[in-house]
Motif scaffolding. Structure first.
Motif, PDB file in Angstrom:
ATOM      1  N   ALA A 112       0.834  -1.211   0.000  1.00 56.57           N
ATOM      2  CA  ALA A 112       0.000   0.000   0.000  1.00 56.57           C
ATOM      3  C   ALA A 112       0.865   1.257   0.000  1.00 56.57           C
ATOM      4  N   VAL A 115       2.757   1.597  -3.551  1.00 54.52           N
ATOM      5  CA  VAL A 115       1.947   1.986  -4.708  1.00 54.52           C
ATOM      6  C   VAL A 115       1.354   3.381  -4.512  1.00 54.52           C
ATOM      7  N   VAL A 169       1.243  -2.463 -13.199  1.00 53.99           N
ATOM      8  CA  VAL A 169       1.709  -1.911 -11.932  1.00 53.99           C
ATOM      9  C   VAL A 169       2.884  -2.695 -11.346  1.00 53.99           C
ATOM     10  N   HIS A 189       0.121   3.100 -12.908  1.00 54.97           N
ATOM     11  CA  HIS A 189       0.122   3.739 -11.589  1.00 54.97           C
ATOM     12  C   HIS A 189      -0.476   5.148 -11.661  1.00 54.97           C
ATOM     13  N   GLY A 192      -4.035   5.447 -10.694  1.00 55.55           N
ATOM     14  CA  GLY A 192      -4.409   5.081  -9.338  1.00 55.55           C
ATOM     15  C   GLY A 192      -4.494   6.304  -8.439  1.00 55.55           C
ATOM     16  N   ALA A 197      -5.068   3.734  -2.061  1.00 56.08           N
ATOM     17  CA  ALA A 197      -4.112   2.661  -1.831  1.00 56.08           C
ATOM     18  C   ALA A 197      -4.077   2.229  -0.369  1.00 56.08           C
ATOM     19  N   LEU A 200      -5.696  -1.037   0.705  1.00 51.19           N
ATOM     20  CA  LEU A 200      -5.174  -2.309   0.216  1.00 51.19           C
ATOM     21  C   LEU A 200      -4.702  -3.228   1.339  1.00 51.19           C
ATOM     22  N   ALA A 234      -3.092  -7.443  -2.506  1.00 52.00           N
ATOM     23  CA  ALA A 234      -3.069  -5.980  -2.609  1.00 52.00           C
ATOM     24  C   ALA A 234      -2.608  -5.543  -3.994  1.00 52.00           C
ATOM     25  N   ARG A 237      -5.432  -6.174  -6.463  1.00 48.45           N
ATOM     26  CA  ARG A 237      -6.486  -5.160  -6.315  1.00 48.45           C
ATOM     27  C   ARG A 237      -6.041  -3.823  -6.904  1.00 48.45           C
ATOM     28  N   TRP A 238      -4.793  -3.459  -6.688  1.00 51.03           N
ATOM     29  CA  TRP A 238      -4.290  -2.194  -7.224  1.00 51.03           C
ATOM     30  C   TRP A 238      -4.275  -2.220  -8.752  1.00 51.03           C
ATOM     31  N   GLN A 239      -3.853  -3.330  -9.332  1.00 49.62           N
ATOM     32  CA  GLN A 239      -3.895  -3.469 -10.788  1.00 49.62           C
ATOM     33  C   GLN A 239      -5.323  -3.295 -11.292  1.00 49.62           C
ATOM     34  N   CYS A 242      -6.404   0.427 -11.052  1.00 44.21           N
ATOM     35  CA  CYS A 242      -5.749   1.287 -12.044  1.00 44.21           C
ATOM     36  C   CYS A 242      -6.236   0.998 -13.457  1.00 44.21           C
TER      37      CYS A 242
END
Length: 288
Positions: A112, A115, A169, A189, A192, A197, A200, A234, A237-239, A242
């Motif tokens: 977290a 990113v 990412v 990124h 995002g 973040a 996450l 995490a 989820r971030w991918q 974004c």
């Protein structure tokens, strides 16, 4: 002496079992953060555990007594309930569970933080991104460069000067900046939100109570604990966050990719269809 060949045969034989189990596991919303429900054999060893179970089931049906040594607390408990097995004392479970739970929380906190910094550092790329351009969405690779060569697509960017390269990412800010010297490479990124973040840390696959019991309950518990002991939920989820923001902004008419059935690909397909994009994929892996 033929153990390796038996294991390979068992792995092939459990494909339908894993498909059926993964289909059921995928009904739980948080399954989109995991590899096991996607039958991703290069990222989840649930299929390997199913293969060992089948192999040992076959041995247990024979007339010969076979000693099986297993120090994995989840797999041991699974095998001990199989017919024809006489089990000893199981390895302790709680130390492994506690260790993975603590490790996973710390790993996701680190993800977290990293990113969030990446989103802040690369936010300017979003405004510079050319709209309506054809784009290659690629993983970062050390063999790619800013002179038009990409480790996955060769010299396609040289042949098609209108192409833009968009990085997953997995590429840190330094790598994104280095590749971005060509003026045609951008990082996901940038789409995002740094504040988002922070959430996450709690991203984790949580199988339903139904899936934690039954014939393969111990193996599902094991898969969830193993995946929850890392920062990968995490990152997945971030991918997803974004790429969804990018899809909403870019509105491509068609997307095509080598299909590996990963959680972020499944999310990508669903959201692309929501915005009316045509999706074309071709199979690129074994089981998935």
């Amino acid at each position: 002496p033929e153990l390796a060949a038996w294991l390979e045969e068992s792995f092939d034989a459990i494909a339908d079992v894993w498909w059926a189990l993964a289909w059921r596991l995928g009904e739980e919303p948080s399954a989109g953060l995991a590899h096991a429900p996607a039958t991703a054999a290069n990222s989840s060893d649930l299929g390997l555990m199913l293969a060992w179970s089948r192999l040992i089931d076959n041995l247990a049906q024979g007339t010969e007594t076979v000693l099986v040594v297993c120090d994995d607390p989840w797999l041991f408990r699974h095998l001990s309930a199989r017919p024809g097995i006489e089990a000893g004392r199981p390895p302790p479970l709680w130390p492994a569970r506690l260790t993975l739970a603590v490790r996973g929380t710390l790993a996701r906190a680190r993800v977290a933080w990293r990113v969030a910094l990446a989103a802040y550092a690369l936010a300017g790329q979003r405004a510079a991104y050319p709209k309506d351009a054809p784009v290659l969405l690629v993983y970062a690779h050390p063999a790619s460069d800013a002179e038009g060569s990409d480790a996955y697509f060769g010299d396609l960017m040289k042949e098609m000067p209108e192409l833009v390269r968009l990085l997953h990412v997995d590429c840190p800010p330094a790598g994104a900046r280095a590749l971005g010297r060509d003026g045609r490479t951008f990082s996901l990124h940038a789409w995002g939100r740094a504040l988002a973040a922070l959430g996450l840390v709690g991203a984790r696959w949580r199988p339903s109570r139904r899936d934690l019991s039954g014939e393969y309950g111990w193996l599902v518990r094991r898969a969830a604990a193993q995946e929850g002991g890392t920062g990968q939920p995490a990152m997945i989820r971030w991918q997803q966050m974004c790429q969804q923001a990018w899809l909403d902004a870019a509105r491509p008419g068609v997307v095509a990719w080598p299909w590996e059935n990963h959680a972020w690909e499944r999310h990508f397909v669903r959201h692309a269809r929501r915005i009316g994009a045509r999706t074309i994929g071709y199979q690129h892996v074994t089981i998935g």
